[in-house]
Design an enzyme around this catalytic site. Sequence first.
Site, short mmCIF file in Angstrom:
data_model
loop_
_atom_site.label_atom_id
_atom_site.label_comp_id
_atom_site.label_asym_id
_atom_site.label_seq_id
_atom_site.Cartn_x
_atom_site.Cartn_y
_atom_site.Cartn_z
N ARG A 296 15.01 -1.74 3.62
CA ARG A 296 14.83 -2.33 4.94
C ARG A 296 15.73 -3.56 5.09
O ARG A 296 16.23 -4.08 4.09
CB ARG A 296 13.37 -2.78 5.09
CG ARG A 296 12.37 -1.67 4.82
CD ARG A 296 11.15 -2.17 4.05
NE ARG A 296 10.33 -1.05 3.55
CZ ARG A 296 9.41 -0.43 4.27
NH1 ARG A 296 9.13 -0.86 5.47
NH2 ARG A 296 8.75 0.60 3.79
N ARG B 68 0.84 -1.21 0.00
CA ARG B 68 0.00 0.00 0.00
C ARG B 68 0.87 1.24 0.00
O ARG B 68 0.50 2.28 0.55
CB ARG B 68 -0.91 0.02 1.21
CG ARG B 68 -0.15 -0.08 2.49
CD ARG B 68 -0.91 0.39 3.65
NE ARG B 68 -0.17 -0.02 4.84
CZ ARG B 68 -0.49 0.32 6.04
NH1 ARG B 68 -1.54 1.06 6.23
NH2 ARG B 68 0.22 -0.08 7.06
N ASP C 168 11.02 -6.05 8.33
CA ASP C 168 10.57 -5.22 7.21
C ASP C 168 10.25 -3.79 7.67
O ASP C 168 9.97 -2.94 6.83
CB ASP C 168 9.36 -5.85 6.51
CG ASP C 168 8.24 -6.19 7.47
OD1 ASP C 168 8.48 -7.02 8.37
OD2 ASP C 168 7.15 -5.63 7.34
N ASN C 169 10.29 -3.54 8.97
CA ASN C 169 10.05 -2.19 9.46
C ASN C 169 11.32 -1.61 10.07
O ASN C 169 11.26 -0.74 10.94
CB ASN C 169 8.93 -2.20 10.51
CG ASN C 169 7.58 -2.55 9.90
OD1 ASN C 169 7.39 -2.39 8.70
ND2 ASN C 169 6.67 -3.03 10.71
P1 AMP Z 1 2.96 -2.93 7.86
O1 AMP Z 1 2.04 -3.50 8.88
O2 AMP Z 1 2.55 -1.57 7.39
O3 AMP Z 1 4.39 -2.98 8.24
O4 AMP Z 1 2.78 -3.85 6.57
C1 AMP Z 1 3.15 -5.19 6.48
C2 AMP Z 1 2.94 -5.67 5.06
O5 AMP Z 1 1.53 -5.68 4.76
C3 AMP Z 1 3.58 -4.82 3.99
O6 AMP Z 1 4.00 -5.65 2.97
C4 AMP Z 1 2.46 -3.92 3.56
O7 AMP Z 1 2.66 -3.43 2.26
C5 AMP Z 1 1.27 -4.86 3.62
N1 AMP Z 1 0.01 -4.12 3.81
C6 AMP Z 1 -0.40 -3.52 4.92
N2 AMP Z 1 -1.60 -2.93 4.75
C7 AMP Z 1 -1.97 -3.15 3.48
C8 AMP Z 1 -3.11 -2.81 2.68
N3 AMP Z 1 -4.12 -2.10 3.16
N4 AMP Z 1 -3.11 -3.23 1.40
C9 AMP Z 1 -2.11 -3.94 0.88
N5 AMP Z 1 -1.02 -4.31 1.58
C10 AMP Z 1 -0.93 -3.92 2.87
MG MG Z 2 5.84 -1.96 7.26
#
Ligand code: AMP
Ligand code: MG
Length: 503
Positions: free
Chosen positions: A192, A102, A261-262
Amino acid sequence: MDHVQPKPEANAAVASIPFDNSYARLPAHFHAAADPSPVSEPWLIKFNRPLAQELGLDADTLERDGAQIFSGNSVPEGAEPLGMAYAGHQFGQFVPLLGDGRAILLGEVIDRNGVRRDIQLKGAGKTPYSRRGDGRAALGPVLREYIVSEAMHALGIPATRALAAVVTGEPVYRERVLPGAVFTRVAASHIRVGTFQFLAARGDTEGVKTLADYVIDRHYPGLHDRQRPYLALLEAVAERQASLIARWLCVGFIHGVMNTDNCAISGETIDFGPCAFLDDYDPAKVFSSIDQGGRYAYASQPAIGQWNMARLAETLLPLLDPEPSEAVNLANDVIAGYGARFQNHWLDGMKAKIGLTDEEDGDLELVQGLLTLMKDGQADFTLTFRRLAGVAENDATEPAFAATFRDPAAIAPWLAEWRTRLSREAGTPQERARKMRLVNPAVIPRNHRIEQAIRAAEDDGDFSLFEALLTVLSKPYEDQPGFAAYAAPPQPQEEVLRTFCGT
Ligand code: AMP
Ligand code: MG
């Protein structure tokens, strides 16, 4: 990359942004083209004019056409929108392909200081990495990331920045229907630990080397001249992480999701999801609703930083030495040294917080003694240190300091020890207090204030609390009489117990 930009509107604004997209020039499997998906009625909530100027952008045009540009409806010329591929250990479980699901990287610019910076839209629609996600973001998490990332920057802590926020005019569907929004993030880069893991997991040693060379050129110039450049890279990244996490602890910050990944290779704080600041000091504190085991608790962060560096080290092994056992030894030494790196940064930071500059035996115990009293006394982390600066120059403020502890009398022996230790330091009490105030913020983004700002925006379309928070948090080390209430801890009924991811 060779693909056609959508032109969603006949009168779409074409901002001129001098992009130079080095990541798009890396091998094709590092990324995937991803055009923003237009939204119906974008509206610009906030534009960070000083940051735009720092980036050397045309702030007037960006502000005028901000709704179209920062929603992704109008893609500026020269942008090469893409999602970056990455893997990641999520709560310890390895996922070989995550990627920007996203988030869409518009491109890179060289800022006024000659630094290459990424400009990325978060919530602008699906990418090839979206899996089952909708590629969208809700307003609440966008406001939270805006507030906290800018606050971190103002605190002097490396962090990605907020360039703009828009509402899309479209709903997003989570547990509830929420207003959709897009966040524009600026980062030193979005590479990352998980980016390295993505390539290593494919057995793509050549790709890992290409990425490592790119990272050295972009973030750690000079390391190519070292005898073992990739070992030096591992050391340098570990050093920045150790320093970063020490800074987090010194202001009471809990990232909340320190998955690999963060964890940014540049050393910036990235991905502000369920992050939160401590009110009362409690080393075991967890706010994130998804962190049930407390893996990312406040005081666990240094160890998790080390764990993440070990995962990075694994990806670099083939580059460290042709002899596998020697590569492992070299990597192990760096990882083993991480603890001492962290401890040095942390102790320096904590000593500064209590007004110490010289080094003496017993300093660590003095710091720990205060923290133990704070924990037992449920003392507010931020207020305790800020008020201690007052005590350093004026004994009459001692009751206000002691009042942050449940049993104010319990702090007296520690204060006596502290004063004895201070008597051996140079400098006047006034100088000491001034220096202490430069490292002990008066205001931090308290969870209840963020929550109130989000509630007002979501429920009433009222962004005044969001604006007020941004204003007060832009000068965290100053006493701002007009905003005294923002320094206060929450009332019991205001307290936020849980924070949530943006997903
Ligand atoms: P995050 O929790 O933001 O660190 O995201 C973890 C993974 O989930 C990453 O690969 C994001 O791109 C994916 N992700 C989180 N939210 C969404 C969403 N609404 N649509 C698509 N991918 C998402
Ligand atoms: Mg992330």
